[in-house]
Scaffold this motif. Sequence first.
Motif, PDB file in Angstrom:
ATOM      1  N   PRO A 171       0.825  -1.215   0.000  1.00  0.00           N
ATOM      2  CA  PRO A 171       0.000   0.000   0.000  1.00  0.00           C
ATOM      3  C   PRO A 171       0.862   1.271   0.000  1.00  0.00           C
ATOM      4  CG  PRO A 171      -0.741  -1.524   1.720  1.00  0.00           C
ATOM      5  CD  PRO A 171       0.513  -2.097   1.141  1.00  0.00           C
ATOM      6  N   ASN A 172       0.370   2.287  -0.642  1.00  0.00           N
ATOM      7  CA  ASN A 172       1.028   3.614  -0.634  1.00  0.00           C
ATOM      8  C   ASN A 172       2.329   3.730  -1.408  1.00  0.00           C
ATOM      9  OD1 ASN A 172      -0.642   5.451   0.696  1.00  0.00           O
ATOM     10  ND2 ASN A 172      -0.289   4.312   2.595  1.00  0.00           N
ATOM     11  N   VAL A 173       2.634   2.730  -2.217  1.00  0.00           N
ATOM     12  CA  VAL A 173       3.873   2.836  -2.999  1.00  0.00           C
ATOM     13  C   VAL A 173       3.657   3.691  -4.243  1.00  0.00           C
ATOM     14  CG1 VAL A 173       4.801   0.639  -2.165  1.00  0.00           C
ATOM     15  CG2 VAL A 173       3.436   0.681  -4.266  1.00  0.00           C
ATOM     16  N   LYS A 175       0.747   3.002  -6.510  1.00  0.00           N
ATOM     17  CA  LYS A 175       0.137   2.186  -7.577  1.00  0.00           C
ATOM     18  C   LYS A 175      -0.958   2.957  -8.314  1.00  0.00           C
ATOM     19  CE  LYS A 175      -0.975  -1.353  -4.944  1.00  0.00           C
ATOM     20  NZ  LYS A 175      -0.470  -0.982  -3.607  1.00  0.00           N
ATOM     21  N   SER A 176      -1.867   3.579  -7.540  1.00  0.00           N
ATOM     22  CA  SER A 176      -2.952   4.255  -8.268  1.00  0.00           C
ATOM     23  C   SER A 176      -2.478   5.535  -8.932  1.00  0.00           C
ATOM     24  CB  SER A 176      -4.180   4.486  -7.382  1.00  0.00           C
ATOM     25  OG  SER A 176      -3.812   4.942  -6.131  1.00  0.00           O
ATOM     26  N   THR A 177      -1.489   6.195  -8.342  1.00  0.00           N
ATOM     27  CA  THR A 177      -0.927   7.391  -9.015  1.00  0.00           C
ATOM     28  C   THR A 177      -0.331   6.974 -10.367  1.00  0.00           C
ATOM     29  OG1 THR A 177      -0.334   8.206  -6.835  1.00  0.00           O
ATOM     30  CG2 THR A 177       0.640   9.370  -8.700  1.00  0.00           C
ATOM     31  N   LEU A 178       0.367   5.857 -10.345  1.00  0.00           N
ATOM     32  CA  LEU A 178       1.006   5.380 -11.573  1.00  0.00           C
ATOM     33  C   LEU A 178      -0.044   4.956 -12.609  1.00  0.00           C
ATOM     34  CD1 LEU A 178       3.937   5.131 -12.362  1.00  0.00           C
ATOM     35  CD2 LEU A 178       3.893   2.764 -11.643  1.00  0.00           C
ATOM     36  N   THR A 216      -5.086  -3.519  -7.923  1.00  0.00           N
ATOM     37  CA  THR A 216      -5.910  -4.315  -7.007  1.00  0.00           C
ATOM     38  C   THR A 216      -5.553  -3.990  -5.563  1.00  0.00           C
ATOM     39  OG1 THR A 216      -4.256  -6.044  -6.935  1.00  0.00           O
ATOM     40  CG2 THR A 216      -5.944  -6.246  -8.610  1.00  0.00           C
ATOM     41  N   PRO A 217      -5.895  -2.784  -5.094  1.00  0.00           N
ATOM     42  CA  PRO A 217      -5.504  -2.448  -3.724  1.00  0.00           C
ATOM     43  C   PRO A 217      -6.081  -3.465  -2.740  1.00  0.00           C
ATOM     44  CG  PRO A 217      -7.001  -0.791  -4.634  1.00  0.00           C
ATOM     45  CD  PRO A 217      -6.706  -1.759  -5.718  1.00  0.00           C
ATOM     46  N   GLY A 218      -5.241  -3.933  -1.841  1.00  0.00           N
ATOM     47  CA  GLY A 218      -5.743  -4.874  -0.841  1.00  0.00           C
ATOM     48  C   GLY A 218      -5.587  -6.330  -1.230  1.00  0.00           C
TER      49      GLY A 218
HETATM   50  N1  GTP Z   1       6.921  12.244  -4.080  1.00  0.00           N
HETATM   51  C1  GTP Z   1       6.217  11.299  -4.681  1.00  0.00           C
HETATM   52  N2  GTP Z   1       5.040  10.918  -4.163  1.00  0.00           N
HETATM   53  C2  GTP Z   1       4.359   9.954  -4.811  1.00  0.00           C
HETATM   54  C3  GTP Z   1       4.809   9.349  -6.013  1.00  0.00           C
HETATM   55  N3  GTP Z   1       3.897   8.434  -6.394  1.00  0.00           N
HETATM   56  C4  GTP Z   1       2.901   8.457  -5.500  1.00  0.00           C
HETATM   57  N4  GTP Z   1       3.170   9.377  -4.539  1.00  0.00           N
HETATM   58  C5  GTP Z   1       2.345   9.694  -3.357  1.00  0.00           C
HETATM   59  O1  GTP Z   1       2.308   8.537  -2.523  1.00  0.00           O
HETATM   60  C6  GTP Z   1       1.047   8.432  -1.869  1.00  0.00           C
HETATM   61  C7  GTP Z   1       0.456   7.072  -2.151  1.00  0.00           C
HETATM   62  O2  GTP Z   1       0.158   6.965  -3.533  1.00  0.00           O
HETATM   63  P1  GTP Z   1      -1.005   6.031  -4.107  1.00  0.00           P
HETATM   64  O3  GTP Z   1      -0.935   6.142  -5.580  1.00  0.00           O
HETATM   65  O4  GTP Z   1      -2.275   6.322  -3.419  1.00  0.00           O
HETATM   66  O5  GTP Z   1      -0.485   4.619  -3.600  1.00  0.00           O
HETATM   67  P2  GTP Z   1      -1.150   3.178  -3.766  1.00  0.00           P
HETATM   68  O6  GTP Z   1      -0.026   2.208  -3.866  1.00  0.00           O
HETATM   69  O7  GTP Z   1      -2.125   3.201  -4.850  1.00  0.00           O
HETATM   70  O8  GTP Z   1      -1.850   3.020  -2.373  1.00  0.00           O
HETATM   71  P3  GTP Z   1      -3.042   2.010  -1.984  1.00  0.00           P
HETATM   72  O9  GTP Z   1      -4.211   2.477  -2.794  1.00  0.00           O
HETATM   73  O10 GTP Z   1      -3.207   2.226  -0.506  1.00  0.00           O
HETATM   74  O11 GTP Z   1      -2.579   0.647  -2.323  1.00  0.00           O
HETATM   75  C8  GTP Z   1       0.202   9.578  -2.422  1.00  0.00           C
HETATM   76  O12 GTP Z   1       0.241  10.623  -1.493  1.00  0.00           O
HETATM   77  C9  GTP Z   1       0.902   9.981  -3.712  1.00  0.00           C
HETATM   78  O13 GTP Z   1       0.717  11.329  -4.020  1.00  0.00           O
HETATM   79  C10 GTP Z   1       6.078   9.791  -6.539  1.00  0.00           C
HETATM   80  O14 GTP Z   1       6.579   9.320  -7.554  1.00  0.00           O
HETATM   81  N5  GTP Z   1       6.720  10.745  -5.810  1.00  0.00           N
END
Ligand code: GTP
Length: 336
Positions: A171-173, A175-178, A216-218
Motif C-alpha cells: 500500500p502507498n507505494v 500504484k494508483s498514481t502510476l 488491485t488495492p488490498g
Molecule cells: N513524491 C512522490 N510521491 C508519490 C509518487 N507516487 C505516489 N506518490 C504519493 O504517494 C502516496 C500514495 O500513492 P497512491 O498512488 O495512493 O499509492 P497506492 O499504492 O495506490 O496506495 P493504496 O491504494 O493504498 O494501495 C500519495 O500521497 C501519492 O501522491 C512519486 O513518484 N513521488
Amino acid sequence: MIIPTVPTTDELLDKGFRRARKAASLKRSSKIPGQKKAKVIESTRVQTACQVIRDRLKMIIQRIPDIESLPEFYQDYIDVTVGVDELKKSLGALNWAVGILNQLESDYMARIKRSKPSDASHLRREAFGRISSVIKRIEGDLDFLDFAKNKLRNMPTVDLDAFTVVIAGFPNVGKSTLLRTLTGAEPEVADYPFTTKGIQIGHLERKWKRIQVIDTPGLLDRPVEDMNNIELQAMVALENIADVIMFIFDASETCGYTLESQYSLYLGIRSVFDIPVVTVFNKMDLAENVKYLEEYINMVEDPLKVSAFEGRGVSKIIKKLEGLYEKETREAHDNV
Ligand SMILES: Nc1nc2c(ncn2[C@@H]2O[C@H](COP(=O)(O)OP(=O)(O)OP(=O)(O)O)[C@@H](O)[C@H]2O)c(=O)[nH]1
C-alpha cells in the motif's frame, strides 16, 4: 452479471394470490350458471396463483446466465464472491419449485373439476396452503439469490481480450498514481473480493495497441504466505487475465515498508505468477539518501526508475509494456 430482482417469499405469494383473486372476480361477474360458477372461480384461482408464481421463478432462472459458459475469470470471480455451487444449488431449488407448482396446478384443477361445488373452496384453500409451503421451502434459496444479486451487481467489466497488466506492490507505494499517470484518465472502479476499495481499471491506447492496466488495492499488496485459500483463488482469477505483472517498489520507503520487506513481497509475487514481471522503482524524487537502494535496484532484472508524481520515467514503462505486447503478439502468431 445481472441477476434480476429476487422477491421474498411473502412478496411472491402475495403477488400470486392477489392476481388469482383478480382473475377469479372476472369469472364471478360472467354469465356462467350458478352451480358451475363456484368451481370455475376456485380453479381459476388455483391456476392463476400457480402460473404467476411459476413464471416469476422461471424468469429468475432464465435471466441468470449459464455459469459454465462464462469465461474462466468470471467463473472464478463468482466462485470466490458467492460460491458457484451455492448458486447452482439455489437455482436447482427454484427449478424444483417450478416442477411442484406444475403438479399442484394440474392435480388441484382435476380435483376441483370432479368435486361437488360446495367442496371447491375448501380444495382451493388446501391448494394455496401447499403452494405456500413449497415457496417457504425455497426461502433460503431466494434469500441467497438476493444476496448474490447484490454481491455481483458491480462485477468488473474486464476486457478479456486486451493485453493486461496487473499492478502489485505494498500500500502507498504509488500504484494508483502510476495507473492514472499511465492511462491519463480516472480509472473505472469495480468490486473485487478482498479489496475494500475495489479494483481500478484503466486503458492505455497507443495506435493499434490497447493495454488494460488493473490495480488491485488490498490483494497483491501483502505476502502471499499470509493469504488463505480463498484469497489465493481470487489472485488466481487475476492471473487468468494478466499478461504481465507490474511490481512497484517505493524507493523512498515513505510508504512505511522497508526495501527489504518490499523485496520479499516481490519474490513472493514472482514465485506465484508465471508471467513476465516489470519492476518499477517509484518515488525516485524522494529517494536520494535511501540506504542500500542501489543494492536492491541491482538485485532485480531490468529495473525502471520513475517518479509517478512528476511523470518522470513513465515513458520507459510504456515502452517496456509495448515491447512485451509486441513480443506476445508475435509469439501468438507463431503458434497459429
Ligand atoms: N513524491 C512522490 N510521491 C508519490 C509518487 N507516487 C505516489 N506518490 C504519493 O504517494 C502516496 C500514495 O500513492 P497512491 O498512488 O495512493 O499509492 P497506492 O499504492 O495506490 O496506495 P493504496 O491504494 O493504498 O494501495 C500519495 O500521497 C501519492 O501522491 C512519486 O513518484 N513521488
